[in-house]
Every structure is written in C-alpha cells, then in structure tokens.
Design a protein around this motif. Sequence first.
Motif, PDB file in Angstrom:
ATOM      1  N   ASN A  89      35.880 156.605  33.625  1.00  9.99           N
ATOM      2  CA  ASN A  89      37.039 157.260  34.233  1.00  9.99           C
ATOM      3  C   ASN A  89      36.717 158.676  34.694  1.00  9.99           C
ATOM      4  N   ARG A  90      35.844 159.345  33.961  1.00  9.62           N
ATOM      5  CA  ARG A  90      35.487 160.711  34.359  1.00  9.62           C
ATOM      6  C   ARG A  90      34.671 160.718  35.645  1.00  9.62           C
ATOM      7  N   PHE A  91      33.803 159.721  35.825  1.00  8.97           N
ATOM      8  CA  PHE A  91      33.041 159.679  37.072  1.00  8.97           C
ATOM      9  C   PHE A  91      33.950 159.284  38.235  1.00  8.97           C
TER      10      PHE A  91
ATOM     11  N   ILE B 252      24.031 156.611  43.020  1.00  9.08           N
ATOM     12  CA  ILE B 252      24.425 157.059  41.682  1.00  9.08           C
ATOM     13  C   ILE B 252      23.188 157.022  40.790  1.00  9.08           C
ATOM     14  N   GLY B 253      22.545 158.168  40.670  1.00 11.86           N
ATOM     15  CA  GLY B 253      21.300 158.279  39.914  1.00 11.86           C
ATOM     16  C   GLY B 253      20.104 158.353  40.843  1.00 11.86           C
TER      17      GLY B 253
ATOM     18  N   MET C 124      31.747 151.716  39.463  1.00 15.17           N
ATOM     19  CA  MET C 124      31.780 152.709  40.535  1.00 15.17           C
ATOM     20  C   MET C 124      31.711 152.059  41.911  1.00 15.17           C
ATOM     21  N   THR C 125      30.925 150.994  42.015  1.00 11.41           N
ATOM     22  CA  THR C 125      30.846 150.278  43.291  1.00 11.41           C
ATOM     23  C   THR C 125      32.207 149.697  43.640  1.00 11.41           C
TER      24      THR C 125
ATOM     25  N   LEU D 135      31.527 150.956  52.503  1.00  9.22           N
ATOM     26  CA  LEU D 135      30.592 151.985  52.024  1.00  9.22           C
ATOM     27  C   LEU D 135      29.505 151.355  51.164  1.00  9.22           C
ATOM     28  N   LYS D 136      28.247 151.705  51.434  1.00  7.25           N
ATOM     29  CA  LYS D 136      27.117 151.172  50.682  1.00  7.25           C
ATOM     30  C   LYS D 136      26.856 152.037  49.450  1.00  7.25           C
ATOM     31  N   VAL D 137      26.853 151.394  48.290  1.00  3.20           N
ATOM     32  CA  VAL D 137      26.663 152.075  47.013  1.00  3.20           C
ATOM     33  C   VAL D 137      25.371 151.576  46.376  1.00  3.20           C
ATOM     34  N   GLY D 138      24.605 152.487  45.783  1.00  5.60           N
ATOM     35  CA  GLY D 138      23.355 152.068  45.156  1.00  5.60           C
ATOM     36  C   GLY D 138      22.865 153.042  44.116  1.00  5.60           C
ATOM     37  N   PHE D 139      21.653 152.824  43.668  1.00 10.84           N
ATOM     38  CA  PHE D 139      20.924 153.746  42.793  1.00 10.84           C
ATOM     39  C   PHE D 139      19.539 153.918  43.393  1.00 10.84           C
ATOM     40  N   THR D 140      18.823 154.955  42.946  1.00 10.98           N
ATOM     41  CA  THR D 140      17.506 155.248  43.516  1.00 10.98           C
ATOM     42  C   THR D 140      16.448 155.338  42.426  1.00 10.98           C
TER      43      THR D 140
END
Length: 363
Positions: A137-139, A160-161, A187-188, A198-203
């Motif tokens: 919830n905080r994010f 995210i990351g 989050m996604t 919107l494209k959501v990912g991590f790296t």
Amino acid sequence: MNKYFLFLILLLIISCDSDSDNPVTPTEEPCETEMAKGDRTIGIDLLDNNEILNFDNNLALASELGVEFIALHLPWTSIETAPNVYEDPGSALELLGQVAQSNNLLFSLTIRPIDIPGKFVPSDLESTRFNDSEMINRFKSLIDFILTKVDVNVLLNFQIGNEIDGYNTSTEPASFWADYGIFLSEMTAYLHTIRPSLKVGFTGTLHGLIAQTTTFDQLLTNVDILGANYYPLNGDFTVKDPVAVFDDIEDLINSYPNASIYMQEVGYQTSVTCNSSEAKQGEFFDNLFCVWDTYSSEIKSMNIVRLNDLSQSSAESSALPYGISDERFIEYLRTLGIRTYPSSGTNKTAFTTIKENLSERGW
C-alpha cells in the motif's frame, strides 16, 4: 557482507564467460543491411551536464541524434523521505515530465526499492516483507504521488527495482523472491488500472539475468517487460572486446525467449585505464545496432546510459554507494558518455556512430 564484496561477486558473474587473459577474437562482420526502425524506441540519459553546457544543450544534442525518450532513476527513499512524507527531489519528476511533454518525447522511469547497493525503502519498512500489505500500500501511495508530478501518458515504461540480481538477499527471508514477485504483481495490476497499456517491469544486469534464469524467469510472470543493463566488463573493470555484444545479446534472448526486453542501460567506457578508447566505444555501438536488427522483435527499447562524461569528482561520488575506490571502476563510471566533459565538450566517435546508425534505420 560489505558492498565491495557484493560488487565483486556481481563482477564475477559478469565476467564468467570472459577471461581478460583470453580476449574475444573478432569474428563478426558489420551489418550488410540495416533493418528499418519499426516499433523500436531509442533513449538517452541527459541529466549529467558537461563543464559549460546545460540541460537545454543536452536536449538539443539528443534531438540531433534522433532519440525518442529520456530516462530517470530514483531510489524510493529519495521521494518518500520519511514515512508518508513525499517530495519531488530537485523537481526532477515534474521537470522531466514537462520536458517530455513539451518536446514530444516519452519518459522511462525507474524507482528502486532494491539495487546492488542495498534496499531503499522508508525506515519504518526496513524489516517488512515485500508481500506485506503495508509495503504494498505504501508503494501504491508512492505511485499516486509520482503521478501528480508526471502525466502517466508520457511514460514509456515503469521499472520497479534496478540491477536486482546484485541485491544481497542474505538477511532476507528464504521466500524473498516470491515475496518480491507478489509485490511486482500488485504494482503491475495497480498501474494497469491507471493506464492499461503502460509497460511495467524490473531491471537486472544482462549477465546476472543469464546466470539466474530460473529466479528471474519466474519473477517475469508478474510484469510486462524485462529490463536489462549491459556493460561489457571484465572482472577488473576493463572492457571486453566490442565483438562480445553479439554473443552476449544472443545469450540474453536465448535465456528469455518469450520476454519483451527493454535495454534500460547500455554503455561502454572510453578510458585508456580500462583498456578502452573512443574507437572501441564506436565499434561497440556499431555492433549493438547490428545485433538489435537481428533481435528487433525481442528488444523493443534501448537507452544509452549517458550523453556526457562525468567530472572526476562526480565519478568519485557515484562510486561511493558501491564502496569501491579502484581507479578503473571510477574511470569506468567517468567515461561512459558519448561526449567529453571539459569545457563545452566534444563528440566522441560513438556520437557520430549512433547518429548514423539511427539515420540509416529511419529514426
């Protein structure tokens, strides 16, 4: 485990398929035929000015190159500076969002709860698991704040990351990656309620992703895209031969055959201390565009890590979070730009190489 040791472990992963005593022998020929741009996008980091010129000059140079998006990376704690207290650091979110809108550019945004140097969550969440409702919830509240500063419609992607394969999980619960997967899934889904496309990912780092395919292939089921950072480094911070890009990118594609890949950072330093040169950097980018043509269906986006070199003091400051004072590491960070730092700067060979490659493909 200290940060220096952690980074050395990561570099051992990075250099596992390369031995600086046995350099790669060039075997690839330059592309004979360039593939049209298609739906690919190219971006660049513009925030580092050289000695005289400012951001407006950087923007003009980016336009000359033909880039389509700009990028920003921020740790969670630089925005939520205390529990439930938010600020826009240096107005970076708002200003870059406005720049994107005003110049018909897109905006690639990375927020880092975790990264190689550690965890960047608010102080009251340091011991909270990522699957905990409070963390989630905080994010979401952080996202809400960010979207008061940035129009969601200018966002190319939301990572995210960053370089999460190098995050030290030794003090985390055994379920850490499963927890993080739940966090990413939440989050996604949340971002998709705001803008479904919107494209959501991590790296992760290219070599770390390849070395830990089982972990990150599972994590990938919770997001839309896979982000990869790519610097062809040996374990001593010297450069691999520019021809290494062909095998490295092929290995990434083979490791994640069903992924939509965004190359979040690509770079190649020019310092002679790192056994490099402007010519090698130019050859690296020439090869990179060639291999991108081969995998244009898999790699949809590529971000050049830096327009301008850093000053010596900025490079040293950038090295501090990693706890590394090795001259070659600092020179690696300092000379990743495709333009020099002193005075108004000059274009390196790679600047022209990139411009020509983009033009030939219809950017």
